[in-house]
Design a protein around this motif. Structure first.
Motif, PDB file in Angstrom:
ATOM      1  N   GLN A  40      22.406 -63.468  38.106  1.00 26.70           N
ATOM      2  CA  GLN A  40      22.157 -63.306  36.688  1.00 26.70           C
ATOM      3  C   GLN A  40      20.659 -63.135  36.482  1.00 26.70           C
ATOM      4  O   GLN A  40      19.859 -63.851  37.054  1.00 26.70           O
ATOM      5  CB  GLN A  40      22.668 -64.528  35.929  1.00 26.70           C
ATOM      6  N   GLU A  41      20.289 -62.164  35.677  1.00 24.74           N
ATOM      7  CA  GLU A  41      18.874 -61.883  35.492  1.00 24.74           C
ATOM      8  C   GLU A  41      18.151 -63.082  34.888  1.00 24.74           C
ATOM      9  O   GLU A  41      18.706 -63.808  34.062  1.00 24.74           O
ATOM     10  CB  GLU A  41      18.699 -60.650  34.601  1.00 24.74           C
ATOM     11  N   LEU A  42      16.931 -63.263  35.325  1.00 24.91           N
ATOM     12  CA  LEU A  42      16.126 -64.390  34.879  1.00 24.91           C
ATOM     13  C   LEU A  42      14.796 -63.880  34.360  1.00 24.91           C
ATOM     14  O   LEU A  42      14.212 -62.940  34.916  1.00 24.91           O
ATOM     15  CB  LEU A  42      15.876 -65.341  36.053  1.00 24.91           C
ATOM     16  N   SER A  43      14.316 -64.482  33.297  1.00 24.51           N
ATOM     17  CA  SER A  43      12.956 -64.219  32.841  1.00 24.51           C
ATOM     18  C   SER A  43      12.447 -65.475  32.173  1.00 24.51           C
ATOM     19  O   SER A  43      13.227 -66.312  31.709  1.00 24.51           O
ATOM     20  CB  SER A  43      12.899 -63.029  31.867  1.00 24.51           C
ATOM     21  N   PHE A  44      11.136 -65.622  32.166  1.00 19.85           N
ATOM     22  CA  PHE A  44      10.514 -66.803  31.592  1.00 19.85           C
ATOM     23  C   PHE A  44       9.768 -66.392  30.318  1.00 19.85           C
ATOM     24  O   PHE A  44       8.919 -65.484  30.367  1.00 19.85           O
ATOM     25  CB  PHE A  44       9.536 -67.426  32.595  1.00 19.85           C
ATOM     26  N   PRO A  45      10.055 -67.017  29.190  1.00 18.81           N
ATOM     27  CA  PRO A  45       9.370 -66.643  27.945  1.00 18.81           C
ATOM     28  C   PRO A  45       7.897 -67.024  28.013  1.00 18.81           C
ATOM     29  O   PRO A  45       7.551 -68.197  28.145  1.00 18.81           O
ATOM     30  CB  PRO A  45      10.114 -67.470  26.885  1.00 18.81           C
ATOM     31  N   VAL A  46       7.040 -66.023  27.944  1.00 17.64           N
ATOM     32  CA  VAL A  46       5.604 -66.287  28.118  1.00 17.64           C
ATOM     33  C   VAL A  46       5.033 -66.945  26.864  1.00 17.64           C
ATOM     34  O   VAL A  46       5.492 -66.726  25.750  1.00 17.64           O
ATOM     35  CB  VAL A  46       4.832 -64.988  28.439  1.00 17.64           C
ATOM     36  N   GLU A  47       4.028 -67.764  27.092  1.00 14.98           N
ATOM     37  CA  GLU A  47       3.392 -68.489  26.016  1.00 14.98           C
ATOM     38  C   GLU A  47       2.546 -67.556  25.145  1.00 14.98           C
ATOM     39  O   GLU A  47       1.981 -66.565  25.641  1.00 14.98           O
ATOM     40  CB  GLU A  47       2.507 -69.609  26.579  1.00 14.98           C
ATOM     41  N   ASN A 341       4.802 -70.627  32.221  1.00 18.08           N
ATOM     42  CA  ASN A 341       5.874 -69.632  32.122  1.00 18.08           C
ATOM     43  C   ASN A 341       5.360 -68.233  32.421  1.00 18.08           C
ATOM     44  O   ASN A 341       6.026 -67.440  33.100  1.00 18.08           O
ATOM     45  CB  ASN A 341       6.501 -69.665  30.728  1.00 18.08           C
ATOM     46  N   ALA A 342       4.190 -67.912  31.899  1.00 22.49           N
ATOM     47  CA  ALA A 342       3.601 -66.600  32.186  1.00 22.49           C
ATOM     48  C   ALA A 342       3.351 -66.443  33.676  1.00 22.49           C
ATOM     49  O   ALA A 342       3.566 -65.373  34.253  1.00 22.49           O
ATOM     50  CB  ALA A 342       2.305 -66.423  31.394  1.00 22.49           C
ATOM     51  N   ALA A 343       2.899 -67.518  34.317  1.00 22.23           N
ATOM     52  CA  ALA A 343       2.629 -67.465  35.756  1.00 22.23           C
ATOM     53  C   ALA A 343       3.918 -67.242  36.538  1.00 22.23           C
ATOM     54  O   ALA A 343       3.965 -66.424  37.476  1.00 22.23           O
ATOM     55  CB  ALA A 343       1.943 -68.753  36.198  1.00 22.23           C
ATOM     56  N   LYS A 344       4.981 -67.955  36.179  1.00 26.42           N
ATOM     57  CA  LYS A 344       6.252 -67.756  36.885  1.00 26.42           C
ATOM     58  C   LYS A 344       6.823 -66.360  36.615  1.00 26.42           C
ATOM     59  O   LYS A 344       7.395 -65.734  37.520  1.00 26.42           O
ATOM     60  CB  LYS A 344       7.251 -68.844  36.477  1.00 26.42           C
ATOM     61  N   GLU A 345       6.644 -65.894  35.406  1.00 24.74           N
ATOM     62  CA  GLU A 345       7.128 -64.550  35.096  1.00 24.74           C
ATOM     63  C   GLU A 345       6.376 -63.487  35.886  1.00 24.74           C
ATOM     64  O   GLU A 345       6.960 -62.493  36.344  1.00 24.74           O
ATOM     65  CB  GLU A 345       7.008 -64.286  33.593  1.00 24.74           C
ATOM     66  N   PHE A 346       5.073 -63.708  36.092  1.00 28.39           N
ATOM     67  CA  PHE A 346       4.298 -62.761  36.901  1.00 28.39           C
ATOM     68  C   PHE A 346       4.803 -62.748  38.343  1.00 28.39           C
ATOM     69  O   PHE A 346       4.959 -61.671  38.944  1.00 28.39           O
ATOM     70  CB  PHE A 346       2.812 -63.120  36.868  1.00 28.39           C
ATOM     71  N   ARG A 348       7.782 -63.605  39.389  1.00 27.73           N
ATOM     72  CA  ARG A 348       9.092 -62.945  39.390  1.00 27.73           C
ATOM     73  C   ARG A 348       8.922 -61.430  39.373  1.00 27.73           C
ATOM     74  O   ARG A 348       9.562 -60.710  40.136  1.00 27.73           O
ATOM     75  CB  ARG A 348       9.910 -63.385  38.168  1.00 27.73           C
ATOM     76  N   TRP A 349       8.037 -60.957  38.535  1.00 22.59           N
ATOM     77  CA  TRP A 349       7.805 -59.523  38.377  1.00 22.59           C
ATOM     78  C   TRP A 349       7.377 -58.871  39.692  1.00 22.59           C
ATOM     79  O   TRP A 349       7.934 -57.845  40.086  1.00 22.59           O
ATOM     80  CB  TRP A 349       6.750 -59.309  37.291  1.00 22.59           C
ATOM     81  N   ILE A 350       6.420 -59.462  40.389  1.00 20.45           N
ATOM     82  CA  ILE A 350       5.917 -58.805  41.601  1.00 20.45           C
ATOM     83  C   ILE A 350       6.907 -58.889  42.761  1.00 20.45           C
ATOM     84  O   ILE A 350       6.813 -58.100  43.708  1.00 20.45           O
ATOM     85  CB  ILE A 350       4.543 -59.353  42.043  1.00 20.45           C
ATOM     86  N   MET A 351       7.875 -59.820  42.688  1.00 28.26           N
ATOM     87  CA  MET A 351       8.853 -59.934  43.762  1.00 28.26           C
ATOM     88  C   MET A 351      10.133 -59.135  43.497  1.00 28.26           C
ATOM     89  O   MET A 351      10.972 -59.025  44.394  1.00 28.26           O
ATOM     90  CB  MET A 351       9.216 -61.402  43.994  1.00 28.26           C
ATOM     91  N   THR A 354      11.596 -53.207  42.338  1.00 26.39           N
ATOM     92  CA  THR A 354      10.789 -52.041  41.978  1.00 26.39           C
ATOM     93  C   THR A 354       9.330 -52.234  42.360  1.00 26.39           C
ATOM     94  O   THR A 354       8.712 -51.362  42.980  1.00 26.39           O
ATOM     95  CB  THR A 354      10.896 -51.757  40.465  1.00 26.39           C
ATOM     96  N   GLN A 355       8.767 -53.377  42.011  1.00 24.05           N
ATOM     97  CA  GLN A 355       7.354 -53.625  42.305  1.00 24.05           C
ATOM     98  C   GLN A 355       7.143 -53.949  43.785  1.00 24.05           C
ATOM     99  O   GLN A 355       6.212 -53.437  44.420  1.00 24.05           O
ATOM    100  CB  GLN A 355       6.813 -54.786  41.452  1.00 24.05           C
ATOM    101  N   TYR A 356       8.005 -54.815  44.328  1.00 23.88           N
ATOM    102  CA  TYR A 356       7.799 -55.266  45.704  1.00 23.88           C
ATOM    103  C   TYR A 356       7.951 -54.119  46.695  1.00 23.88           C
ATOM    104  O   TYR A 356       7.140 -53.959  47.619  1.00 23.88           O
ATOM    105  CB  TYR A 356       8.778 -56.397  46.039  1.00 23.88           C
ATOM    106  N   ALA A 357       8.987 -53.303  46.513  1.00 24.70           N
ATOM    107  CA  ALA A 357       9.210 -52.172  47.420  1.00 24.70           C
ATOM    108  C   ALA A 357       8.030 -51.202  47.359  1.00 24.70           C
ATOM    109  O   ALA A 357       7.596 -50.667  48.394  1.00 24.70           O
ATOM    110  CB  ALA A 357      10.510 -51.461  47.066  1.00 24.70           C
ATOM    111  N   ARG A 358       7.520 -50.970  46.170  1.00 25.92           N
ATOM    112  CA  ARG A 358       6.376 -50.061  46.022  1.00 25.92           C
ATOM    113  C   ARG A 358       5.162 -50.586  46.785  1.00 25.92           C
ATOM    114  O   ARG A 358       4.439 -49.822  47.431  1.00 25.92           O
ATOM    115  CB  ARG A 358       6.060 -49.913  44.535  1.00 25.92           C
ATOM    116  N   TRP A 359       4.940 -51.875  46.701  1.00 27.16           N
ATOM    117  CA  TRP A 359       3.796 -52.497  47.379  1.00 27.16           C
ATOM    118  C   TRP A 359       3.948 -52.420  48.896  1.00 27.16           C
ATOM    119  O   TRP A 359       3.042 -51.958  49.600  1.00 27.16           O
ATOM    120  CB  TRP A 359       3.688 -53.950  46.910  1.00 27.16           C
ATOM    121  N   ILE A 360       5.095 -52.844  49.427  1.00 26.68           N
ATOM    122  CA  ILE A 360       5.290 -52.871  50.882  1.00 26.68           C
ATOM    123  C   ILE A 360       5.318 -51.458  51.459  1.00 26.68           C
ATOM    124  O   ILE A 360       4.679 -51.175  52.484  1.00 26.68           O
ATOM    125  CB  ILE A 360       6.579 -53.625  51.236  1.00 26.68           C
ATOM    126  N   ASN A 361       6.047 -50.551  50.825  1.00 24.07           N
ATOM    127  CA  ASN A 361       6.095 -49.173  51.315  1.00 24.07           C
ATOM    128  C   ASN A 361       4.714 -48.533  51.284  1.00 24.07           C
ATOM    129  O   ASN A 361       4.326 -47.808  52.218  1.00 24.07           O
ATOM    130  CB  ASN A 361       7.063 -48.345  50.476  1.00 24.07           C
TER     131      ASN A 361
END
Length: 449
Positions: A40-47, A341-346, A348-351, A354-361
């Motif tokens: 289930q998709e997860l997101s953290f409400p940023v402050e 929350n913003a830190a955890k959301e960041f 989550r975002w980089i992992m 879409t973002q992670y594959a772009r970075w590793i590739n």
């Protein structure tokens, strides 16, 4: 008999193993993490008014920083949270983080190495919810990841594994062939004995090897721990209390390293992480341990070397199994942050894929992934010379082996105890016996404190 069914010894052992595995997953906060079903998709409400400072290690391949910052900029566009990324050399990340932990002010997020977060576990934001989500969504974490990311002290995940700049044997193809060995990675020396014969043959033909013995966070630590474990040596027993460094197995590992040292170029005792890259690209050494950064640089600036080099996994020693250490990296959030929350959301975002594959590739696989689903990234299929790095995290042991990562193991790593023991024995500063005793004394002070 249970419910009318006969329980055989084999059935009992199978059920017991499954139960033990389930208990371990529960303790690590990994229930269901090995499944491949979509989470289930997860997101953290940023402050409101959030902004973030991120401290991380400096790049070794030129595409790392631009892609990482582009991902950060896209996060800002999506959330409105400004992100300032700061870079330090590999050896300087931990001192900067230690200062922040002591004064209670500094970067919100640190991306560091090994079990560094365990040095200040009580000052970090728990991230169990994020670790569970990523594990469920992306096929589960490799086994070493919870050993680093989970804190028994806090009964929670305190860090999110980012991956590991994997390390393999980098070698010149033509020189290995000249030395009488097959340079095909599939036929490269697979045992420590055969590997030493290759290194001696290379040296005899004027092509020395080179392995860092200075305070090299990556290249120094990875090869000496591989060598120690390959011969059955280890710092700790599984009880995480008994020091076992003073053993015949450790002595055998140091004797092997001394023989290997005789094949090396002068000056390796002072080498830091960049030195073997430069020596290899300058044609001064024929073989070393390193990430894919040498090949990355060669493809851009030294195409003739890129064509004439390849990679192979570390050979296996007398213990008969892989004993690799890789530069495990993970991200953690200090509890003094105003924006958890913003830190955890960041993170989550980089992992996310879409973002992670772009970075590793984009880095040509410079970082090996910690989540099983990323085994199928494009980079691992596009260039055969990148393939030996793909399973680095899957193969590695924690540097605390056979003990557990934690504050003491982190301190021993930060003080380069094992690297110094190898350097003392290889350079002749101490005898093998005295080098082991000196390391044992240092470890005893660390673990008693």
């Amino acid at each position: 008999m249970v419910d009318g069914r006969r329980i055989t010894r084999r059935r009992f052992l199978q059920d017991s193993a499954r139960a033990a595995s389930a208990l371990a997953l529960t303790a690590w906060g990994l229930e269901g993490a090995r499944g491949t079903a979509s989470a289930q998709e997860l997101s953290f409400p940023v402050e409101r008014g959030a902004s973030l400072r991120v401290l991380r290690w400096s790049q070794f391949v030129t595409t790392d920083r631009p892609i990482f910052e582009q991902n950060a900029a896209r996060f800002t566009q999506r959330t409105g949270v400004p992100v300032r990324v700061e870079y330090e050399t590999w050896t300087d990340v931990q001192p900067k983080a230690a200062a922040a932990a002591n004064v209670g002010s500094g970067p919100d997020i640190v991306i560091g190495f090994f079990d560094e977060p365990h040095l200040w576990a009580d000052k970090l934001v728990p991230v169990t919810d994020l670790a569970q989500y990523l594990g469920r969504k992306y096929g589960g974490w490799f086994d070493v990841c919870p050993q680093y990311g989970y804190s028994p002290q806090r009964n929670a995940w305190i860090a999110i594994p980012i991956g590991a700049p994997g390390v393999a044997i980098n070698y010149r193809v033509s020189w290995v062939r000249e030395a009488g060995f097959d340079p095909d990675p599939a036929r490269f020396p697979r045992t420590t004995d055969e590997f030493l014969r290759l290194c001696r043959a290379l040296r005899a033909r004027g092509h020395p090897t080179g392995f860092a013995l200075g305070k090299a966070v990556g290249d120094g630590n990875t090869w000496v721990h591989w060598c120690l474990w390959a011969f059955g040596g280890r710092v700790l027993a599984p009880d995480n209390r008994t020091l076992t460094i003073n053993s015949p197995e450790t002595a055998n590992a140091l004797e092997y390293a001394r023989a290997l040292y005789e094949t090396m170029i002068p000056g390796v005792a002072g080498w830091l992480d960049p030195h073997n890259n430069r020596a290899f690209l300058a044609g001064e050494i024929s073989l070393t341990n390193n990430g894919i950064s040498i090949y990355f640089a060669a493809k851009n600036d030294f195409p003739e070397i890129a064509q004439d080099m390849n990679h192979a996994v570390f050979p296996v020693g007398p213990v008969g199994r892989p004993t690799e250490l890789h530069l495990f990296s993970q991200a953690y959030i200090f509890s003094y942050t105003r924006y958890p929350n913003a830190a955890k959301e960041f993170l989550r975002w980089i992992m996310e894929d879409t973002q992670y594959a772009r970075w590793i590739n984009g880095m040509l696989g410079y970082v090996s992934h910690p989540l099983r689903a990323y085994t199928n990234l494009t980079v691992w299929r596009s260039d055969p010379k990148a393939l030996p790095f793909r399973d680095a995290v899957a193969r590695m042991l924690p540097h605390s082996y056979a003990g557990r990562p934690g504050p003491e193991a982190a301190r021993a790593m930060a003080e380069f105890v094992v690297v110094d023991m190898f350097a003392d024995a290889c350079t002749g500063r101490r005898s093998v016996r005295d080098a082991i005793r000196a390391a044992e004394d240092r470890l005893r002070r660390i673990y008693r404190s």
